[in-house]
Enzyme design. Structure first.
Site, PDB file in Angstrom:
ATOM      1  N   CYS A  16       0.836  -1.183   0.000  1.00  0.00           N
ATOM      2  CA  CYS A  16       0.000   0.000   0.000  1.00  0.00           C
ATOM      3  C   CYS A  16       0.880   1.247   0.000  1.00  0.00           C
ATOM      4  O   CYS A  16       1.926   1.214   0.632  1.00  0.00           O
ATOM      5  CB  CYS A  16      -0.953  -0.033   1.187  1.00  0.00           C
ATOM      6  SG  CYS A  16      -0.643   1.113   2.491  1.00  0.00           S
ATOM      7  N   PRO A  17       0.544   2.283  -0.716  1.00  0.00           N
ATOM      8  CA  PRO A  17      -0.711   2.487  -1.442  1.00  0.00           C
ATOM      9  C   PRO A  17      -0.645   2.156  -2.934  1.00  0.00           C
ATOM     10  O   PRO A  17      -1.533   2.559  -3.680  1.00  0.00           O
ATOM     11  CB  PRO A  17      -0.944   3.994  -1.272  1.00  0.00           C
ATOM     12  CG  PRO A  17       0.434   4.559  -1.331  1.00  0.00           C
ATOM     13  CD  PRO A  17       1.351   3.518  -0.730  1.00  0.00           C
TER      14      PRO A  17
END
Lengths: 79, 378
Positions: A16-17
């Site tokens: 992430c992200p």
């Protein structure tokens, strides 16, 4: 009922992200109502896709998991 | 006969690794560092240059002065690596042969990939940080927007740190109430790491810094002074600061050693190239999905050095591997800071912000030149 996936994204191994950013970018290429299928391995992507869908109005049609791989189906929002 | 070890890049990772291999190989390896400028730059300091807390000169030292005397420095740019012939072609036309090669070329910023962003500010290069400070000095009020135009980027906490230091800067100039600060975040929180976001978000609110989530910068309209996201939102600005898109160096791409963004695929523990023999990569250069930061390059450098030394001595690879360790400081303004620590097996932890961590960060920045490049800190 069969659904047609317009685009499939392999985002396995990304943290992430990245999955959100790559999906956001890819969905720019889709037409309204088209479906994108996303494969990711980051557990954080589950809450992130849910929140991103709610925030952007692109419906999250499906979330499931098999052998540590998450599969999301998102629908590009209607204009 | 000594092995020829070539290190491309005289940044944090390349310099530490070169020094450690030279020391540990005990004459069984001859180490050559190739660096395009011959100047070692402490990039974590750019943030402070942008708000006038650090002078550019104190962030730069001659690379030669940081290398052990038995390491050779070649100030030249690598233009092509031939993994089959085990050679590196330099821009000057010279060719270096290697037995072991370390890619520590880092990343480059690509603001030109963002449509309309030609005159946008950044603090990811020395020139960008200096130009941003000039703009802040003449700023008299309005909206300052900080956005992220590409992932991955160096030093994940930097955007959050910047808005806190900016808040301090504007207060010191007595114009904080005439300014709005907006932070545009790629996710629905201030920072990718949830635990750190929880710590930081109340402080953002307390300082009156506005957070907009799921805003991945796509383009800028410099005439209308707006920035638009992939998600389709638009925000106006008077002064725009963007984290530029990053990619690997051209030599990596031209030599076919990386992926489509020029990041080098390596084993996340041994840091060995997944496709080519005798090549390792560390720091920003790799495709490992962890922070691109000096601390990662630092920790990886000792692993790569042990691997390369063993190969140079014809010994089995060492048992010690890279465990994904990351350690970042995060300035929260008002003279306080926190840290973020994690590895492949342990989730991130951040203590409450305090003066202690701010001092620790300043101390680290000052003592860096005498400890880190030489490999004196584990």
């Amino acid at each position: 009922m069969s659904v047609t996936i317009a685009m499939s994204l392999n985002l396995r191994g990304l943290s992430c992200p990245m999955p959100i950013v790559k999906t956001a970018k890819a969905m720019k290429e889709l037409g309204p109502g088209q479906l994108v299928e996303v494969f990711a391995t980051d557990p954080g992507s589950v809450p992130d896709f849910k929140a991103w869908s709610q925030s952007t109005g692109n419906p999250l049609m499906e979330t499931n998991q098999e052998d540590g791989v998450y599969r999301f189906i998102l629908k590009k929002k209607e204009l | 006969v000594a092995s020829e070890v070539v290190v491309l890049g005289g940044g944090v990772g390349g310099t530490i690794c070169a020094n450690l291999v030279a020391k540990q190989s005990q004459g069984r390896a001859h180490v050559t560092v190739v660096d395009a400028t011959g100047t070692h730059v402490y990039q974590p300091g750019f943030l402070y240059v942008a708000v006038g807390q650090e002078k550019p000169a104190s962030l730069q030292h001659s690379e030669a002065s940081l290398l052990r005397s038995e390491v050779s420095l070649v100030v030249d740019r690598a233009s092509r690596v031939d993994p089959g012939a085990q050679t590196v072609l330099l821009e000057s036309g010279r060719t270096l042969r290697y037995d072991q090669l370390l890619l520590a070329t880092g990343s480059r910023t690509m603001m030109e990939e963002v449509p309309g962003a030609d005159d946008v500010h950044d603090f990811y290069t020395m020139a960008g940080a200096m130009r941003l400070f000039e703009a802040l000095k003449t700023f008299e009020g309005g909206t300052i927007v900080l956005g992220v135009a590409g992932i991955p980027y160096k030093c994940p906490p930097a955007p959050v740190e910047f808005v806190f230091l900016l808040d301090d800067y504007l207060k010191a100039r007595g114009i904080r109430e005439k300014a709005q600060i907006k932070l545009l975040s790629p996710l629905n929180r201030a920072f990718t790491i949830e635990a750190t976001s929880k710590l930081v978000q109340p402080i953002l609110a307390e300082r009156g810094i506005e957070l907009t989530g799921f805003f991945n910068v796509e383009s800028v309209d410099p005439v209308a002074k707006t920035v638009t996201s992939l998600e389709g939102e638009t925000v106006g600005y008077d002064l725009l600061v963007l984290v530029p898109p990053h990619r690997g160096q051209k030599v990596i791409e031209d030599s076919g050693l990386g992926d489509e963004r020029g990041w080098v695929p390596v084993d996340k523990n041994t840091l060995k190239h997944t496709m080519f023999q005798h090549i390792w990569a560390i720091g920003d250069t790799t495709n490992i999905p962890i922070s691109k930061s000096g601390s990662v390059a630092h920790y990886e450098a000792s692993v790569a050095a042990a691997e390369i030394t063993a190969a140079a001595r014809g010994e089995a690879p060492p048992a010690h591997v890279y465990d994904g360790k990351v350690m970042c400081f995060l300035e929260t303004g008002h003279g306080q800071a926190t840290t973020i620590r994690f590895d492949y097996d342990h989730p991130p932890v951040s203590p409450s912000p305090s003066r202690l961590w701010h001092w620790a960060k300043l101390l680290f920045n000052k003592t860096y030149w005498h400890t880190v490049p030489q490999g004196r800190l584990p």
